[in-house]
Design a protein around this motif. Sequence first.
Motif, mmCIF file in Angstrom:
data_model
loop_
_atom_site.group_PDB
_atom_site.id
_atom_site.type_symbol
_atom_site.label_atom_id
_atom_site.label_comp_id
_atom_site.label_asym_id
_atom_site.label_seq_id
_atom_site.Cartn_x
_atom_site.Cartn_y
_atom_site.Cartn_z
ATOM 1 N N TYR A 85 41.691 62.443 55.323
ATOM 2 C CA TYR A 85 40.332 62.157 55.795
ATOM 3 C C TYR A 85 39.346 63.312 55.594
ATOM 4 C CZ TYR A 85 43.035 58.500 58.116
ATOM 5 O OH TYR A 85 43.886 57.462 58.378
ATOM 6 N N ASN A 86 39.819 64.416 55.039
ATOM 7 C CA ASN A 86 38.924 65.550 54.763
ATOM 8 C C ASN A 86 38.143 65.960 56.014
ATOM 9 O OD1 ASN A 86 37.771 67.540 53.128
ATOM 10 N ND2 ASN A 86 36.046 66.220 52.528
ATOM 11 N N LEU A 87 38.853 66.242 57.074
ATOM 12 C CA LEU A 87 38.244 66.586 58.360
ATOM 13 C C LEU A 87 37.970 68.084 58.459
ATOM 14 C CD1 LEU A 87 40.614 64.435 60.627
ATOM 15 C CD2 LEU A 87 38.332 63.788 59.817
ATOM 16 N N ARG A 88 37.248 68.470 59.501
ATOM 17 C CA ARG A 88 36.985 69.892 59.743
ATOM 18 C C ARG A 88 38.311 70.625 60.004
ATOM 19 N NH1 ARG A 88 31.608 70.770 63.101
ATOM 20 N NH2 ARG A 88 30.528 68.810 62.740
ATOM 21 N N PRO A 89 38.394 71.868 59.621
ATOM 22 C CA PRO A 89 39.606 72.653 59.898
ATOM 23 C C PRO A 89 39.918 72.715 61.403
ATOM 24 C CG PRO A 89 38.209 73.803 58.328
ATOM 25 C CD PRO A 89 37.423 72.639 58.819
ATOM 26 N N GLU A 90 38.864 72.765 62.239
ATOM 27 C CA GLU A 90 39.069 72.838 63.697
ATOM 28 C C GLU A 90 39.793 71.588 64.213
ATOM 29 O OE1 GLU A 90 34.980 74.792 62.897
ATOM 30 O OE2 GLU A 90 36.162 73.095 62.150
ATOM 31 N N ILE A 91 39.460 70.432 63.619
ATOM 32 C CA ILE A 91 40.092 69.180 64.057
ATOM 33 C C ILE A 91 41.563 69.168 63.648
ATOM 34 C CG2 ILE A 91 40.097 66.668 63.805
ATOM 35 C CD1 ILE A 91 37.081 66.773 63.453
ATOM 36 N N TYR A 92 41.835 69.618 62.428
ATOM 37 C CA TYR A 92 43.241 69.674 61.984
ATOM 38 C C TYR A 92 44.058 70.609 62.874
ATOM 39 C CZ TYR A 92 42.249 67.056 57.722
ATOM 40 O OH TYR A 92 41.914 66.070 56.834
ATOM 41 N N GLU A 93 43.445 71.713 63.244
ATOM 42 C CA GLU A 93 44.132 72.679 64.102
ATOM 43 C C GLU A 93 44.455 72.049 65.465
ATOM 44 O OE1 GLU A 93 43.413 77.113 66.101
ATOM 45 O OE2 GLU A 93 42.040 76.375 64.553
ATOM 46 N N ALA A 94 43.488 71.305 66.010
ATOM 47 C CA ALA A 94 43.689 70.660 67.308
ATOM 48 C C ALA A 94 44.748 69.564 67.225
ATOM 49 C CB ALA A 94 42.371 70.073 67.809
ATOM 50 N N LEU A 95 44.739 68.771 66.140
ATOM 51 C CA LEU A 95 45.722 67.695 65.970
ATOM 52 C C LEU A 95 47.130 68.268 65.790
ATOM 53 C CD1 LEU A 95 43.774 65.251 63.613
ATOM 54 C CD2 LEU A 95 44.190 64.992 66.064
ATOM 55 N N THR A 96 47.223 69.376 65.083
ATOM 56 C CA THR A 96 48.528 70.023 64.894
ATOM 57 C C THR A 96 49.097 70.507 66.223
ATOM 58 O OG1 THR A 96 47.916 70.740 62.668
ATOM 59 C CG2 THR A 96 49.755 71.900 63.722
ATOM 60 N N ALA A 97 48.211 70.994 67.082
ATOM 61 C CA ALA A 97 48.647 71.513 68.391
ATOM 62 C C ALA A 97 49.278 70.425 69.264
ATOM 63 C CB ALA A 97 47.466 72.146 69.116
#
Length: 452
Positions: free
Chosen positions: A7-19
């Motif tokens: 989905y080409n999301l913001r890096p901050e969102i990927y970081e939060a989803l990974t957490a």
Amino acid sequence: MAKFTDYNLRPEIYEALTAIHFKQPTTVQSRLIPVILQGRSVVGQSQTGSGKTHTFLVPIFQQYDATNQKVQAVITTPSRELAQQIYEAAKQLASTFTEDTQPRISLYVGGMDKSRQIHQLQNKQPQIVIGTPGRIKDLYQAGELDIHTATTLVVDEADMTLDLGFLPDVDAIASAMPEDLKMLVFSATIPQKLQPFLKKYLSNPVIEEIPSETVIAPTIKNILVGTKGETKDTLVYNLLTMGNPYLALVFTNTKTRARELTKSLRSRGLKVAEIHGGIQPRERKRTMQQIQHLDYQYVVATDLAARGIDIPGVSLIINDGIPTELEFFIHRVGRTGRNGMSGTAITIYNPDEEDRVQMVENMGVKFEPMTYAHGELQSGYDRRRRRQRTKTTAKLDPTMIGMVKKKKKRVKPGYKRQIKNNIARDAKYKKRVAERETLRAAKKAKKRAHDK
């Protein structure tokens, strides 16, 4: 198989989803997140526990503009508990943003200090609003909350919003927003009475109904247990203490019953949390925090909690009877067996609830019949076999039905032969009566003929 990285999301969102260990989107997420990112309004119908919350939160955070200090998105939900749950999920997503770009998220629900909320709003407006429809509407109509600047409105649990009478409040909120409003409606069901509201605000929305192979998740063992003369209080206690559940939720139909059952279980030595609409908001919030911290192993709740609380690790659900609103059955049971984990749901029913059990089964729910005996659940018989068998039996005279019903549950050997003999004697008696009546009628006819 779709991945969040598609989905080409913001890096901050990927970081939060990974957490939170979100790697692959659920079905509803994979179908609707790309559509919402394109700017379309949507109606998503999906069962509870399917991942609806992040389906709308992820696009909201992706499209959030840190330079815009006004309200950008409003999320309404019918219960305080669910609003709190969404608020916590939103705060988690926001936690990975830098301090100067982190979105201001505010929670507005009944039971919170309204004057304090107004004071905060006078200083600065939130960028993402989450709350119950009544409180959001009140703050807007008081001229304090500037929701008219928002371009996205989420109506979560729309069917419950309708059932609880909050739809006029949501209508007032939506009418205050721009004409090009993007509306995201999520619900487990889309009742007919909701259609006029959807047509009023949604123009050519993307509608996704996410089918499920089974109404109840396959990770849930769905058990049906009859009381068989035992009190529900005793049976609930036995089922709770039969094993050692990580966290057990017991659902009741009324606040009064929740109080009664909680009192009964506490008198038997169990530490039980009580959650329902009769509990003051502050106490309810404190109790919920204690439950989240695993201070309680057992929770008694009304349907207020069935759609509004997502407690990780619920391993056992007990239904203290069939819910008044049948669809709540799905939401109750859906509190366990989440995120691929296994769970058990036990529904207790009285003999007079047979018809309601059948109505739940007509919804596509499949039960495993069991009985409680000697401290454990044992395989039971299909309660419908008796009803199916009676369809092939001969129709008895009312007198004979009474004779059969008089037989006790535990009878002496040979009772079937006795009933059969009684039926034969009854038939013989009726034959004799008929013959006597025929004979009398013939005599009367003969006498009338002679008198003429």
